[in-house]
Design a protein around this motif. Sequence first.
Motif, short mmCIF file in Angstrom:
data_model
loop_
_atom_site.label_atom_id
_atom_site.label_comp_id
_atom_site.label_asym_id
_atom_site.label_seq_id
_atom_site.Cartn_x
_atom_site.Cartn_y
_atom_site.Cartn_z
N LEU A 125 22.62 13.91 -19.29
CA LEU A 125 21.68 14.13 -18.19
C LEU A 125 20.31 14.61 -18.68
CD1 LEU A 125 23.91 15.97 -15.55
CD2 LEU A 125 23.22 13.57 -15.56
N ARG A 126 20.28 15.41 -19.74
CA ARG A 126 19.02 16.07 -20.10
C ARG A 126 17.94 15.10 -20.58
NH1 ARG A 126 21.91 18.79 -25.20
NH2 ARG A 126 21.54 17.16 -26.74
N ASN A 127 18.33 13.89 -20.91
CA ASN A 127 17.34 12.90 -21.34
C ASN A 127 16.92 11.97 -20.21
OD1 ASN A 127 17.33 13.73 -24.09
ND2 ASN A 127 19.32 12.71 -24.37
N GLY A 128 17.43 12.20 -19.01
CA GLY A 128 17.09 11.34 -17.88
C GLY A 128 16.00 11.93 -17.00
N ALA A 129 15.61 11.16 -16.00
CA ALA A 129 14.59 11.60 -15.05
C ALA A 129 15.15 11.88 -13.67
CB ALA A 129 13.49 10.54 -14.94
N GLN A 130 16.24 11.18 -13.31
CA GLN A 130 16.75 11.32 -11.94
C GLN A 130 18.23 11.00 -11.90
OE1 GLN A 130 16.02 8.37 -8.57
NE2 GLN A 130 14.46 9.91 -8.13
N LEU A 131 18.99 11.88 -11.27
CA LEU A 131 20.41 11.66 -11.01
C LEU A 131 20.58 11.35 -9.54
CD1 LEU A 131 23.40 11.80 -11.98
CD2 LEU A 131 23.37 14.21 -11.30
N ARG A 132 21.28 10.27 -9.25
CA ARG A 132 21.43 9.83 -7.87
C ARG A 132 22.89 9.51 -7.59
NH1 ARG A 132 18.13 7.23 -4.07
NH2 ARG A 132 16.40 7.29 -5.56
N MET A 133 23.31 9.87 -6.39
CA MET A 133 24.61 9.41 -5.92
C MET A 133 24.36 8.15 -5.10
SD MET A 133 27.69 11.56 -4.11
CE MET A 133 28.17 12.37 -5.63
N ALA A 134 25.00 7.07 -5.50
CA ALA A 134 24.69 5.75 -4.94
C ALA A 134 25.29 5.59 -3.55
CB ALA A 134 25.20 4.65 -5.87
N ASP A 136 24.97 4.24 0.20
CA ASP A 136 24.28 3.16 0.92
C ASP A 136 23.37 3.74 2.00
OD1 ASP A 136 25.61 1.33 -0.59
OD2 ASP A 136 27.21 0.99 0.88
N GLY A 137 22.09 3.37 1.92
CA GLY A 137 21.15 3.78 2.96
C GLY A 137 20.71 5.22 2.89
N GLU A 138 21.12 5.97 1.86
CA GLU A 138 20.75 7.37 1.75
C GLU A 138 19.77 7.55 0.59
OE1 GLU A 138 21.53 9.92 3.58
OE2 GLU A 138 23.02 9.03 4.91
N ASP A 139 18.55 7.96 0.92
CA ASP A 139 17.54 8.14 -0.11
C ASP A 139 17.50 9.57 -0.65
OD1 ASP A 139 15.25 5.97 1.66
OD2 ASP A 139 16.69 5.50 0.05
N GLU A 140 18.07 10.54 0.08
CA GLU A 140 17.89 11.93 -0.32
C GLU A 140 18.99 12.44 -1.24
OE1 GLU A 140 19.91 12.19 3.77
OE2 GLU A 140 18.36 11.00 2.80
N ALA A 141 19.99 11.63 -1.57
CA ALA A 141 21.07 12.07 -2.45
C ALA A 141 20.63 11.96 -3.90
CB ALA A 141 22.33 11.26 -2.19
N VAL A 142 19.62 12.78 -4.26
CA VAL A 142 18.95 12.67 -5.56
C VAL A 142 18.73 14.07 -6.14
CG1 VAL A 142 16.78 12.03 -6.69
CG2 VAL A 142 17.78 10.52 -4.98
N VAL A 143 18.89 14.19 -7.45
CA VAL A 143 18.51 15.40 -8.18
C VAL A 143 17.44 15.02 -9.19
CG1 VAL A 143 19.26 17.12 -9.86
CG2 VAL A 143 20.71 16.60 -7.89
N SER A 144 16.28 15.65 -9.10
CA SER A 144 15.24 15.44 -10.11
C SER A 144 15.62 16.22 -11.36
CB SER A 144 13.89 15.92 -9.60
OG SER A 144 12.94 15.93 -10.66
#
Length: 347
Positions: A125-134, A136-144
């Motif tokens: 994770l530490r080398n990424g920019a964004q973690l998302r739970m996929a 459908d239709g949900e844009d806010e299931a995101v961790v920066s």
Amino acid sequence: MSRCKLVAALLLVCGLAQAAPEQVPLYREIKDWVVACDNLRGCQALSATEGAPYRALSLHLQRAAGAQAPLQLRLRYRGQTEYFPLLLDGVPLSAVADALQLTQDDDELLLTAEGADAQALLAELRNGAQLRMAVDGEDEAVVSLSGLSAALLLMDSVQGRLDTRTALYRPGARPDSEVPAAPQAPRLRAYPGATPLSDDEQHDIVQHVMAAARSQWFEEDMGGEPEAEAFALNEREALVIIRTWCAAYNCDFAVYRVSRQPPYEERDLQLDPLPLDHDGLSGWVSYETETGELAYLHKGRGLADCGGAGSWRFDGERFQLASFSFLSRCAGGNPGEWPELWRVIEL
């Protein structure tokens, strides 16, 4: 390299090696992350994008001090109980994500990992920019993940793990035996108890303090009379709590320590200071006569996703700091989930 330059370089290296450890308690906001370390050097890192009105997906890392303390990782998805694939920058996480333990209840999904499994997942994770739970239709299931690397580096620094094999950000060859043990927790002296105030004592003390102190705080329209309570502290003194004014979800309070006998002279409250120069005794203030605990809770906003809370234990003479939690950044998390910055052992 000249002799002078070599000496200067050695002095610089020695200076870095002998640099004083970070002072604790510590609270720091780094991009989209918050790092909080308590007085025992236990640290937490929380995903917290500033200004978020609601945060469905959140990532929480926690680790106690000491060489053997395992990393604990929690990924919480509020409002859903069904598991969806995890994407790191749009790509499915590797097989290490299978190490996450899944727990479901009525309104959220909790994924947890500990120890080596948690560290392996974090290394990805530490080398990424964004973690998302996929979803459908949900844009806010995101961790920066912006700021995560710096947050991990700070946790390692506070706990003396830099360049050891168990470091979160930059593992190295230093033996784990060089990681300092957690400091001893402060020990709270016991509350000795007190003979309760009679109804007449309560009435006389409250009336006197209200009359004598009104000019100190009666500056705003309360929309009614201030409310006051009196409690026995010991056989000689009483505590008076006056609610002087209220807004939507916080109130102002005046707290006095006075003698139980006329002329009810005011005495120093003898309250241990809160860490990091914080103020307390506002928002909501209460006193528990059975335990001698004076406590406050202050919401940063009505959602209670940020704010502060603390408590003190009375030992017969002074109020000892018993707990302190704080989260300045209002990031749409669960109400009251504020990092703990002060811990004690009760006698």
